[in-house]
Design a protein around this motif. Structure first.
Motif, PDB file in Angstrom:
ATOM      1  N   TYR A 156      46.294  53.672  35.936  1.00  0.00           N
ATOM      2  CA  TYR A 156      46.609  52.626  36.619  1.00  0.00           C
ATOM      3  C   TYR A 156      46.213  51.260  35.846  1.00  0.00           C
ATOM      4  O   TYR A 156      45.499  50.414  36.427  1.00  0.00           O
ATOM      5  CB  TYR A 156      46.330  52.632  38.047  1.00  0.00           C
ATOM      6  N   LEU A 157      46.285  50.946  34.536  1.00  0.00           N
ATOM      7  CA  LEU A 157      45.659  49.971  34.158  1.00  0.00           C
ATOM      8  C   LEU A 157      46.696  49.365  32.965  1.00  0.00           C
ATOM      9  O   LEU A 157      47.702  49.586  32.609  1.00  0.00           O
ATOM     10  CB  LEU A 157      44.627  50.407  32.823  1.00  0.00           C
TER      11      LEU A 157
ATOM     12  N   CYS B 166      36.977  40.739  33.420  1.00  0.00           N
ATOM     13  CA  CYS B 166      37.546  41.585  34.569  1.00  0.00           C
ATOM     14  C   CYS B 166      36.910  43.058  34.277  1.00  0.00           C
ATOM     15  O   CYS B 166      36.234  43.394  33.256  1.00  0.00           O
ATOM     16  CB  CYS B 166      39.158  41.679  34.394  1.00  0.00           C
ATOM     17  N   ASP B 167      37.346  43.730  35.129  1.00  0.00           N
ATOM     18  CA  ASP B 167      36.311  45.175  35.223  1.00  0.00           C
ATOM     19  C   ASP B 167      37.017  46.160  34.203  1.00  0.00           C
ATOM     20  O   ASP B 167      36.075  46.635  33.790  1.00  0.00           O
ATOM     21  CB  ASP B 167      36.745  45.699  36.522  1.00  0.00           C
ATOM     22  N   THR B 168      38.178  45.801  34.055  1.00  0.00           N
ATOM     23  CA  THR B 168      38.781  46.820  32.779  1.00  0.00           C
ATOM     24  C   THR B 168      38.273  46.277  31.397  1.00  0.00           C
ATOM     25  O   THR B 168      37.799  47.212  30.740  1.00  0.00           O
ATOM     26  CB  THR B 168      40.224  46.700  32.703  1.00  0.00           C
TER      27      THR B 168
ATOM     28  N   CYS C  38      31.140  43.587  40.413  1.00  0.00           N
ATOM     29  CA  CYS C  38      32.500  44.083  40.490  1.00  0.00           C
ATOM     30  C   CYS C  38      33.301  42.521  40.307  1.00  0.00           C
ATOM     31  O   CYS C  38      33.196  41.674  41.205  1.00  0.00           O
ATOM     32  CB  CYS C  38      32.906  44.726  41.636  1.00  0.00           C
ATOM     33  N   ASN C  39      34.168  42.461  39.292  1.00  0.00           N
ATOM     34  CA  ASN C  39      34.954  41.196  38.995  1.00  0.00           C
ATOM     35  C   ASN C  39      35.715  40.813  40.302  1.00  0.00           C
ATOM     36  O   ASN C  39      36.069  39.707  40.573  1.00  0.00           O
ATOM     37  CB  ASN C  39      35.655  41.212  37.890  1.00  0.00           C
ATOM     38  N   THR C  40      36.220  41.931  40.862  1.00  0.00           N
ATOM     39  CA  THR C  40      37.275  41.740  41.948  1.00  0.00           C
ATOM     40  C   THR C  40      36.586  41.130  43.153  1.00  0.00           C
ATOM     41  O   THR C  40      37.114  40.280  43.745  1.00  0.00           O
ATOM     42  CB  THR C  40      37.810  43.038  42.229  1.00  0.00           C
TER      43      THR C  40
ATOM     44  N   ARG D 124      39.476  49.085  39.140  1.00  0.00           N
ATOM     45  CA  ARG D 124      39.255  49.336  37.813  1.00  0.00           C
ATOM     46  C   ARG D 124      37.944  49.386  37.443  1.00  0.00           C
ATOM     47  O   ARG D 124      37.569  49.924  36.317  1.00  0.00           O
ATOM     48  CB  ARG D 124      39.997  48.007  37.281  1.00  0.00           C
ATOM     49  N   THR D 125      37.114  48.952  38.300  1.00  0.00           N
ATOM     50  CA  THR D 125      35.572  48.855  37.735  1.00  0.00           C
ATOM     51  C   THR D 125      35.071  50.260  37.707  1.00  0.00           C
ATOM     52  O   THR D 125      34.268  50.652  36.732  1.00  0.00           O
ATOM     53  CB  THR D 125      34.783  48.206  39.139  1.00  0.00           C
ATOM     54  N   VAL D 126      35.280  51.256  38.639  1.00  0.00           N
ATOM     55  CA  VAL D 126      34.615  52.417  38.561  1.00  0.00           C
ATOM     56  C   VAL D 126      35.727  53.465  37.787  1.00  0.00           C
ATOM     57  O   VAL D 126      35.256  54.497  37.534  1.00  0.00           O
ATOM     58  CB  VAL D 126      34.253  52.972  39.710  1.00  0.00           C
TER      59      VAL D 126
END
Lengths: 388, 450
Positions: free
Chosen positions: A83-84, A111-113, B137-139, B383-385
């Motif tokens: 899911y990226l 961003c986290d990705t 966490c960016n979110t 997406r972080t983890v």
């Protein structure tokens, strides 16, 4: 190191020059980078969005913007979850497939990705891979000093790659070259705003994107030749809607998507490759160059979905962009699976509704290949606005 | 090896009353504290008290408690809706508001909660008066922007720079560490000014010191608890029991109830380790869990492993979702503000490291924890983890001779959870583990069993 990376282009007419730039930008084998490496040069790849390329150029290395590509991520897919967004997979693919050879890779906490990308990259390549922690609290009084320190850390890392020190004078010289580049890019966007019939969105895009693949001095030479030709272009204004395109800060829409939009409208401003245009004014040439670069990041910079700055609410900035470019509508986009981009759509829609500005919502992926539906939808949108 | 030893009351010389009062106390008391916490949140407006919205990675609980702010953890609110099988209605409400199906389920469940006035299965969640969060966490940042737009409240990003690369965590005296520390310390000073404005009260360093002392007690116990599961049998399941402990670790950080709770949990688990009491199911395969639990089918997800003799002896969730307090950082109570800055930097950085560079940490666990396998659980929302799990799995397989499993689902949205598919993968994983053990018993060389 002085190496010419582009083929001879000086005698090309404008349309041919733009076509050549497009070929270079769309080539996933990065021919300019290969040429640089063949001449013995070293390369620092930096992921979206903003990166202080001046520090790399000051060391005599080539900064290359890693922005994904329209390639099938055959190897990249296996290193990421389902899911990226596409850009992280295709960017890694460029490295794993050997298309893009680097001596260092830098990602950012956009961003986290993207932060994960640095870790993934580091597990798969032996050269330094790291995160440049650009400050996420630009409203702190301590943020500039912190960033100055972080840039100094980057400089030390770059020096190890280059095998030489990077002096303040080296940095000032690089800043001067980039200041000229910023002036030329601003001129390109002035043309788009003032006489968009002279320069379509996809044409401007390739001219900007090229800067992420060659030294800025070479980019400046090309822009200085191209801009006068654009200004004298034999093109008449047409009765087309003036649009702002928003949502291209990280993963890039395919060029054909931009071409599709350009067929029915004038894109008078956008945030495509905003990282290459992040600093909106000249960086001071005197004083501590790392400090002036850090201050410019805070005080004279654009905005994007991946930065929270109390001075720059994104929806307010979008409305400003629309007003200042004289646009009558907006295309607000997000790359598929891009969390910050998707998050931003909601407040953008609300703000545009409140202002009565028509907008077209679009979700894209860099590898999409069919644009017929988009074209029909966009034309219908424009007709609805024009004849409402 | 069957280690279901709940019948320990029959041990010679072991009084039944002691066994009954100690074993299971952590979960019982944890549930009680959770109910108490939500009751406090529900009645906070009646008491005229204010609420701070915070997150598990870098909650700044010690500082916020010193201002008498009620702490609301939207992540915990969210997972509670999933465990209670009502998350979908909150999520779809946010989607009706405009949020995309690919946006984090936590974010959407919280927006659904806000849109229905804080109505939550555990009580009524008060509106925020301020939001304080790190960028671990960016979110978190994008999430807080929603509250900023909904309520016009101040939101404060306490930016904590994370690890630049694997294995690069410089410490005191290093120029880069000092740069990060100055930045964090400066922001904490700025945050205190904001908190004084929001609450109308002056900062009280003694109240902060008191909260830090309680936090130190919790941290000391937490580190020992995590290490205690090296015991054979494992004394708790790191996914189920560990998550219960985590709830209290976050919700009651810096409070006397939290300190007392963790002292009691530690006592319970040390008792279990000393007397050989394991979990309530057979333990044939010692596993590590990577990621976030599958809350929409929380019980069933756990059963898929326990039914096959799996026990989670470790979980990266207990690392990063504790805010990185597994690092064991203890505050210097003589220098509370300086220490708060250093603790915030070290623990938040640790939490990020535990997510982005878990492969080496997992490989280091294999021997002391006797790991047979590692389960990577990627979730669509986060997406972080999840972004690096597939690659991290490859790295673990290179670094250690353990079985691995990678499954995808979601921690919030039941529409992204396929129980049957997960079960198939889990069953195949256990068959692989059993085959590995058979081959090992037959003398096959290491590495041939991957």
């Amino acid at each position: 190191m002085t190496v010419r990376l582009l083929d001879d282009w000086e005698d090309l007419p404008l349309d041919d020059l733009l076509r050549y730039c497009r070929d270079v930008v769309e080539d996933p084998d990065y021919p300019t980078v290969k040429r640089w490496r063949e001449a013995g040069g070293k390369v620092v790849g930096h992921f979206q969005v903003y990166f202080p390329e001046e520090i790399v150029e000051a060391a005599g290395l080539l900064p290359v913007k890693v922005q994904g590509a329209t390639v099938e991520p055959r190897q990249g897919d296996a290193h990421f979850g389902a899911y990226l967004c596409s850009i992280v997979k295709t960017s890694l693919e460029l490295g794993l497939s050997g298309r893009l050879e680097l001596d260092m890779f830098v990602s950012h906490p956009i961003c986290d990705t993207a932060r994960n990308l640095a870790a993934v990259w580091g597990r798969n390549f032996s050269y330094p891979c790291e995160v440049l922690y650009l400050p996420q609290n630009p409203n702190s009084a301590h943020s500039v000093a912190y960033l100055r320190g972080e840039y100094d850390r980057l400089r030390r890392g770059i020096e190890e790659i280059a095998g030489r020190s990077v002096t303040d004078d080296d940095l000032r010289a690089a800043i001067a070259v980039f200041n000229e580049n910023r002036r030329l890019l601003r001129r390109l966007y002035d043309i788009k705003r003032e006489s968009p019939w002279l320069l379509a969105v996809d044409e401007a895009y390739v001219l900007v994107a090229l800067g992420g693949r060659i030294p800025r001095s070479e980019h400046n030479r090309l822009l200085k030749a191209a801009i006068p030709m654009i200004e004298k272009r034999d093109a008449a204004p047409q009765d087309r809607m003036r649009l702002v395109f928003e949502g291209g800060f990280c993963e890039q829409p395919p060029l054909d998507l931009l071409t599709t939009i350009a067929q029915s409208s004038y894109v008078v401003d956008d945030d495509l490759l905003i990282g290459l245009r992040w600093l909106t004014d000249d960086v001071a040439a005197d004083g501590d160059p790392l400090e002036t670069l850090a201050r410019a990041y805070h005080e004279q910079s654009s905005y994007s979905a991946v930065q929270h700055d109390l001075r720059k609410p994104k929806e307010v900035m979008l409305l400003k962009r629309i007003r200042e470019s004289g646009a009558g509508a907006a295309v607000i986009s997000a790359a598929k699976m891009c969390e910050p981009g998707l998050d931003e759509l909601v407040p953008h829609m609300k703000a545009l509704d409140e202002e009565g500005i028509p907008y077209f919502v679009n979700e894209f992926e860099e590898n999409m290949t069919s644009f017929d539906t988009l074209q029909i939808q966009l034309e219908t949108f424009i007709e609805n606005v024009l004849f409402a | 090896m069957s280690t279901d030893t709940t019948n320990q009351s029959s041990r010679p010389g072991e009084p039944d009353a002691q066994h009954d009062s100690i074993v299971g106390r952590g979960n019982r008391e944890g549930s009680r504290l959770f109910r108490q916490w939500y009751e406090e949140l529900t009645t906070a407006p009646e008491r005229g008290e204010k609420a701070a919205y915070v997150f598990v990675m870098g909650s700044l609980a010690e500082l916020l408690n010193s201002f008498n702010l009620n702490l609301v953890f939207p992540e915990i609110n969210g997972l509670q809706t999933a465990v209670r099988h009502v998350s979908e209605s909150y999520i779809t409400q946010a989607e009706d508001y405009g949020y995309n199906s690919d946006v984090c389920g936590y974010v959407k469940a919280d927006l659904g909660l806000q849109l229905r006035g804080g109505d939550h299965p555990m009580g009524r969640i008060p509106r925020p008066d301020i939001a304080v969060y790190t960028g671990a966490c960016n979110t978190y940042i994008k999430w807080a922007e929603i509250w900023e737009r909904l309520y016009g409240i101040p939101i404060f990003t306490l930016d904590v720079p994370g690890p630049r690369a694997a294995g690069r965590l410089p410490g005191r005296g290093h120029v880069d560490y000092d740069n990060d520390l100055r930045y964090v310390a400066g922001q904490i000073e700025e945050l205190i000014s904001v908190l004084e404005n929001v609450t109308g009260t002056r900062f009280d360093v003694d109240r902060l010191r008191e909260a830090m002392a309680y936090a130190n007690t919790m941290t000391t116990a937490w580190v020992k608890i995590l290490e205690l599961n090296q015991s054979r049998p494992a004394v708790y399941d790191a996914v189920t029991d560990g998550t219960s402990y985590l709830g209290v670790a976050n919700g009651f950080r810096g409070r006397p109830e939290g300190a007392r709770y963790f002292e009691e949990v530690l006592e319970e688990l040390e008792y279990k380790a000393a007397t050989g009491i394991g979990t309530s199911h057979d333990q044939r395969h010692r596993l590590a869990f990577v990621g976030v639990p599958c809350y929409p089918i929380y019980r069933r997800f756990s059963e898929m492993f326990t039914e096959r003799g799996g026990v989670f002896v470790g979980s990266t969730y207990t690392w990063f979702a504790s805010g990185g307090w597994n690092s064991g950082y203890l505050y210097d109570l003589d220098n509370p503000l300086e220490s708060l800055a250093e603790g915030t930097l070290i623990t938040s950085r640790e939490a990020m490291n535990d997510m982005f560079h878990a492969d080496r940490l997992l490989a280091d666990m294999v021997e002391p924890f006797g790991l047979d396998g590692v389960v990577f659980h990627g979730i669509k929302s986060c997406r972080t983890v999840s972004s690096g799990l597939a690659d991290s799995r490859r790295a673990v397989m290179e670094l250690a001779d353990v079985g691995t499993l990678l499954i995808d689902s979601d921690h919030m949205d039941p529409r992204s959870v396929s129980e049957a598919q997960i079960k198939n993968r889990v069953d195949a994983f256990f068959e692989g583990l059993e085959t590995r053990k058979l081959l090992a018993a037959a003398g096959e060389p290491e590495g041939s069993r991957r």
